[in-house]
Design a protein around this motif. Structure first.
Motif, PDB file in Angstrom:
ATOM      1  N   TRP A   1     -33.561 -51.812  -2.020  1.00  0.00           N
ATOM      2  CA  TRP A   1     -32.618 -52.917  -2.213  1.00  0.00           C
ATOM      3  C   TRP A   1     -31.698 -52.720  -3.406  1.00  0.00           C
ATOM      4  N   ASN A   2     -32.171 -52.040  -4.445  1.00  0.00           N
ATOM      5  CA  ASN A   2     -31.314 -51.842  -5.624  1.00  0.00           C
ATOM      6  C   ASN A   2     -30.537 -50.536  -5.586  1.00  0.00           C
ATOM      7  N   GLY A   3     -30.648 -49.781  -4.497  1.00  0.00           N
ATOM      8  CA  GLY A   3     -29.812 -48.608  -4.283  1.00  0.00           C
ATOM      9  C   GLY A   3     -30.071 -47.434  -5.196  1.00  0.00           C
ATOM     10  N   ASP A   4     -31.301 -47.295  -5.693  1.00  0.00           N
ATOM     11  CA  ASP A   4     -31.591 -46.165  -6.582  1.00  0.00           C
ATOM     12  C   ASP A   4     -32.334 -45.037  -5.873  1.00  0.00           C
ATOM     13  N   GLU A   5     -32.360 -45.084  -4.535  1.00  0.00           N
ATOM     14  CA  GLU A   5     -32.983 -44.053  -3.706  1.00  0.00           C
ATOM     15  C   GLU A   5     -34.498 -43.999  -3.871  1.00  0.00           C
ATOM     16  N   ALA A   6     -35.113 -45.127  -4.234  1.00  0.00           N
ATOM     17  CA  ALA A   6     -36.565 -45.249  -4.283  1.00  0.00           C
ATOM     18  C   ALA A   6     -36.947 -46.550  -3.585  1.00  0.00           C
ATOM     19  N   LEU A   7     -37.948 -46.493  -2.714  1.00  0.00           N
ATOM     20  CA  LEU A   7     -38.314 -47.654  -1.921  1.00  0.00           C
ATOM     21  C   LEU A   7     -39.050 -48.693  -2.761  1.00  0.00           C
ATOM     22  N   ASP A   8     -38.573 -49.924  -2.702  1.00  0.00           N
ATOM     23  CA  ASP A   8     -39.205 -51.065  -3.351  1.00  0.00           C
ATOM     24  C   ASP A   8     -40.037 -51.816  -2.303  1.00  0.00           C
ATOM     25  N   ALA A   9     -40.700 -52.898  -2.705  1.00  0.00           N
ATOM     26  CA  ALA A   9     -41.578 -53.598  -1.763  1.00  0.00           C
ATOM     27  C   ALA A   9     -41.720 -55.065  -2.147  1.00  0.00           C
TER      28      ALA A   9
ATOM     29  N   TRP B   1     -39.718 -75.602  14.313  1.00  0.00           N
ATOM     30  CA  TRP B   1     -38.623 -75.203  13.435  1.00  0.00           C
ATOM     31  C   TRP B   1     -38.841 -73.812  12.870  1.00  0.00           C
ATOM     32  N   HIS B   2     -37.736 -73.190  12.476  1.00  0.00           N
ATOM     33  CA  HIS B   2     -37.730 -71.919  11.745  1.00  0.00           C
ATOM     34  C   HIS B   2     -36.831 -72.088  10.515  1.00  0.00           C
ATOM     35  N   GLN B   3     -37.220 -71.425   9.449  1.00  0.00           N
ATOM     36  CA  GLN B   3     -36.403 -71.425   8.227  1.00  0.00           C
ATOM     37  C   GLN B   3     -36.364 -70.017   7.656  1.00  0.00           C
ATOM     38  N   TRP B   4     -35.183 -69.610   7.183  1.00  0.00           N
ATOM     39  CA  TRP B   4     -35.017 -68.302   6.554  1.00  0.00           C
ATOM     40  C   TRP B   4     -34.374 -68.492   5.179  1.00  0.00           C
ATOM     41  N   VAL B   5     -34.967 -67.920   4.165  1.00  0.00           N
ATOM     42  CA  VAL B   5     -34.385 -67.882   2.826  1.00  0.00           C
ATOM     43  C   VAL B   5     -34.067 -66.424   2.528  1.00  0.00           C
ATOM     44  N   THR B   6     -32.791 -66.114   2.396  1.00  0.00           N
ATOM     45  CA  THR B   6     -32.366 -64.729   2.196  1.00  0.00           C
ATOM     46  C   THR B   6     -32.307 -64.395   0.712  1.00  0.00           C
ATOM     47  N   LEU B   7     -32.899 -63.270   0.358  1.00  0.00           N
ATOM     48  CA  LEU B   7     -32.933 -62.785  -1.024  1.00  0.00           C
ATOM     49  C   LEU B   7     -32.105 -61.502  -1.100  1.00  0.00           C
ATOM     50  N   ALA B   8     -31.259 -61.398  -2.102  1.00  0.00           N
ATOM     51  CA  ALA B   8     -30.389 -60.224  -2.236  1.00  0.00           C
ATOM     52  C   ALA B   8     -30.423 -59.693  -3.668  1.00  0.00           C
ATOM     53  N   TRP B   9     -30.291 -58.381  -3.785  1.00  0.00           N
ATOM     54  CA  TRP B   9     -30.207 -57.742  -5.102  1.00  0.00           C
ATOM     55  C   TRP B   9     -28.766 -57.808  -5.589  1.00  0.00           C
ATOM     56  N   ARG B  10     -28.544 -58.493  -6.699  1.00  0.00           N
ATOM     57  CA  ARG B  10     -27.212 -58.622  -7.272  1.00  0.00           C
ATOM     58  C   ARG B  10     -27.299 -58.563  -8.800  1.00  0.00           C
ATOM     59  N   ASP B  11     -26.465 -57.729  -9.401  1.00  0.00           N
ATOM     60  CA  ASP B  11     -26.339 -57.670 -10.858  1.00  0.00           C
ATOM     61  C   ASP B  11     -27.678 -57.472 -11.554  1.00  0.00           C
ATOM     62  N   GLY B  12     -28.485 -56.570 -11.020  1.00  0.00           N
ATOM     63  CA  GLY B  12     -29.733 -56.198 -11.684  1.00  0.00           C
ATOM     64  C   GLY B  12     -30.919 -57.089 -11.410  1.00  0.00           C
ATOM     65  N   GLY B  13     -30.843 -57.967 -10.409  1.00  0.00           N
ATOM     66  CA  GLY B  13     -31.983 -58.819 -10.090  1.00  0.00           C
ATOM     67  C   GLY B  13     -31.814 -59.463  -8.729  1.00  0.00           C
ATOM     68  N   PHE B  14     -32.867 -60.128  -8.254  1.00  0.00           N
ATOM     69  CA  PHE B  14     -32.826 -60.793  -6.964  1.00  0.00           C
ATOM     70  C   PHE B  14     -32.330 -62.221  -7.118  1.00  0.00           C
TER      71      PHE B  14
END
Length: 201
Positions: free
Chosen positions: A39-47, A115-128
């Motif tokens: 997610w942070n684009g450093d070519e290493a898999l996060d989890a 019902w279904h609910q989705w909360v989207t998390l994104a990597w931006r400016d050094g954090g989620f």
């Protein structure tokens, strides 16, 4: 003990302990769900992991790969998502993009209005950050009662569709909301994007 087995245990056991820092002691909990991505684009898999928590909730653990010693916990949020005891009530992860993923919660096992609910998390400016919110439901007894709402908290754009029931006309709306994304560390169970409020009235 075989030297190779000893080395394997030395590598795996610390990682298992890192992945579940919310365990007060004893045997580690089994995760409900897991997802991996760079997610942070450093070519290493996060989890990220969801673990059973207290009072029908699930705990979120996010780990970043530091490329030296491996995965390390950067965020542990107790009770951040609802998790029921039955089929159709377990939270899960869904990939969204190269820099984001979603936590999906649901109640489809029992009741009149699944019902279904989705909360989207994104990597931006050094954090989620919490970057998006989606919700949908329908009525098993009244097919004219349903709703869907999608909010992009990075841009403020949203769409809402609501069938109020009893054969009343469908309402649709789209526009922009002033509500924006916020740090993942501030997420709490029960949070909903305000642009979707009409679905819960």
């Amino acid at each position: 003990m075989c030297p190779r087995l000893a080395l394997l245990l030395a590598l795996v056991l610390p990682l298992a302990a890192q992945a579940d820092p919310l365990t007060p002691g004893g045997s580690p909990r089994q995760p409900i769900a897991a997802i991996s991505g760079d997610w942070n684009g450093d070519e290493a898999l996060d989890a990220a992991f969801l673990y059973p928590g207290a009072d029908g909730l699930a705990d979120l653990v996010v780990m970043i790969n530091n490329q030296v010693t491996g995965l390390e916990t950067v965020l542990a949020l107790p009770g951040v998502v609802w998790s029921g005891p039955m089929a159709g009530q377990a939270p899960a992860f869904e990939p969204r993009s190269e820099t984001s993923f979603a936590i999906r919660s649901e109640q489809t096992g029992i009741g009149r209005t699944p019902w279904h609910q989705w909360v989207t998390l994104a990597w931006r400016d050094g954090g989620f950050v919490v970057a998006g919110y989606d919700y949908s439901f329908y009525d098993r007894l009244d097919l004219s009662h349903y709703g869907e709402c999608s909010v992009n908290l990075l841009t403020g754009a949203y769409t809402l569709t609501h069938g109020p029931g009893d054969e009343a006309p469908e309402m649709t709306r789209q526009g922009s909301t002033e509500e924006r994304g916020f740090p993942l560390a501030d997420l709490r169970e029960g949070w909903q994007a305000r642009a979707c409020d009409d679905l819960f009235r």
